[in-house]
Design a protein around this motif. Structure first.
Motif, mmCIF file in Angstrom:
data_model
loop_
_atom_site.group_PDB
_atom_site.id
_atom_site.type_symbol
_atom_site.label_atom_id
_atom_site.label_comp_id
_atom_site.label_asym_id
_atom_site.label_seq_id
_atom_site.Cartn_x
_atom_site.Cartn_y
_atom_site.Cartn_z
ATOM 1 N N SER A 40 -69.358 14.530 109.208
ATOM 2 C CA SER A 40 -69.392 14.135 110.566
ATOM 3 C C SER A 40 -67.988 13.422 111.211
ATOM 4 O O SER A 40 -67.345 13.356 111.600
ATOM 5 C CB SER A 40 -70.696 14.130 111.017
ATOM 6 N N GLU A 41 -67.477 12.305 110.850
ATOM 7 C CA GLU A 41 -66.840 11.247 110.496
ATOM 8 C C GLU A 41 -65.582 11.566 111.473
ATOM 9 O O GLU A 41 -64.850 11.774 111.055
ATOM 10 C CB GLU A 41 -67.045 9.948 110.060
ATOM 11 N N ALA A 44 -64.975 15.017 113.516
ATOM 12 C CA ALA A 44 -64.736 14.005 114.554
ATOM 13 C C ALA A 44 -63.141 13.262 114.486
ATOM 14 O O ALA A 44 -62.246 13.527 115.997
ATOM 15 C CB ALA A 44 -65.497 12.697 114.797
ATOM 16 N N CYS A 80 -64.505 17.920 101.263
ATOM 17 C CA CYS A 80 -65.548 19.253 101.550
ATOM 18 C C CYS A 80 -66.124 19.506 99.928
ATOM 19 O O CYS A 80 -66.944 19.724 100.266
ATOM 20 C CB CYS A 80 -65.597 19.544 102.124
#
Length: 213
Positions: A40-41, A44, A80
Motif C-alpha cells: 500500500s505504501e 501510494a 511485489c
C-alpha cells in the motif's frame, strides 16, 4: 555478470491449468509464505510520482541519466513478486504448457531491466492494477481470461498521444535502468493483448510470468 529481465505470457489449455493447480495443492508447504508488507505504501508513493518523468539527463554529461526514484520504483515492483520455492516450481511447470511460438506466446527480455517494470512505468499504477493477476504474474482459466480481457484492453489499448508517451517512457526506462535503448516498445504494448485475445478466441486459459535470469 549481467542479469536479464523477462516477461512471458502464454496460452494454456484449461486441462493443463487444472493439473498444475492440483499438483500445486498437493505439494504446497504446510504453512503459507509470509504476506508481503509495504504494498500500500509503495503504491501510494508510485501514484504521487506517476505523472512525472523519472529520468533526466545530467547537465553537461551526454548519455548519462539520473534515476533515483526509478530505482525505488523498480525495487518496489520486483518486491511485489513471490519468489518462494513452491511458486517458482509452479512457474517452471507452467512453461512446459506454453506453445512453442505463434499467436499464443509472447516473450520479451532485456539486459539489466525488467520489461514488465518498463511497461508499468509507461502506463502507471492504476492501469497496471487493471491487468490480470498481480504485477505481471497470473494463471487464468478460459473463463477468467474472458472476464479480465476488457480491463486489459482498456489498460493497454493506447492510441494517439497516450501511446506515443508510453513508447517514450518505455524507452527511457530501458535506457536509464537497462541496456536496451532501442527496445521494441510497440511489441511490449501489443504482445500481452495479442495472447489474451488469442486465448479468449480459442477457449484457452493464459499465464504470465515476470522472471529474472
Amino acid at each position: 555478470m549481467s542479469v536479464m529481465g523477462a516477461w512471458v505470457i502464454g496460452a494454456v489449455p484449461d486441462e493443463g491449468i487444472r493439473e498444475l493447480l492440483r499438483t500445486a495443492v498437493r505439494t504446497a508447504p504446510p504453512t503459507p509464505p509470509p504476506v508481503r508488507t509495504g504494498v500500500s505504501e509503495g503504491l501510494a508513493r508510485w501514484r504521487r510520482s506517476a505523472q512525472e518523468p523519472l529520468f533526466s539527463a545530467r547537465p553537461g554529461v551526454p548519455g548519462q541519466w539520473t534515476a533515483d526514484e526509478a530505482f525505488r520504483l523498480s525495487a518496489f515492483l520486483d518486491g511485489c513478486h513471490d519468489d518462494s520455492g513452491p511458486v517458482e516450481a509452479l512457474r517452471d511447470a507452467v512453461v512446459d504448457h506454453f506453445p512453442p511460438d505463434g499467436e499464443g506466446l509472447f516473450a520479451v527480455s532485456a539486459r539489466k531491466a525488467s520489461p514488465f517494470s518498463a511497461l508499468a512505468y509507461a502506463i502507471g499504477p492504476d492501469a497496471v492494477l487493471q491487468l490480470p493477476g498481480w504485477f505481471g504474474d497470473f494463471l487464468l482459466d478460459s473463463g477468467e481470461v474472458r472476464d479480465r480481457l476488457p480491463a486489459a484492453e482498456e489498460a493497454l489499448g493506447l492510441t494517439g498521444s497516450r501511446r506515443r508517451e508510453a513508447v517514450e517512457r518505455i524507452r527511457a526506462w530501458m535506457t536509464g535502468l537497462g541496456d536496451d535503448p532501442d527496445h521494441d516498445a510497440d511489441k511490449l504494448l501489443d504482445g500481452p493483448l495479442r495472447v489474451l485475445r488469442h486465448a479468449a478466441r480459442t477457449g484457452r486459459g493464459a499465464a504470465g510470468q515476470v522472471r529474472w535470469y
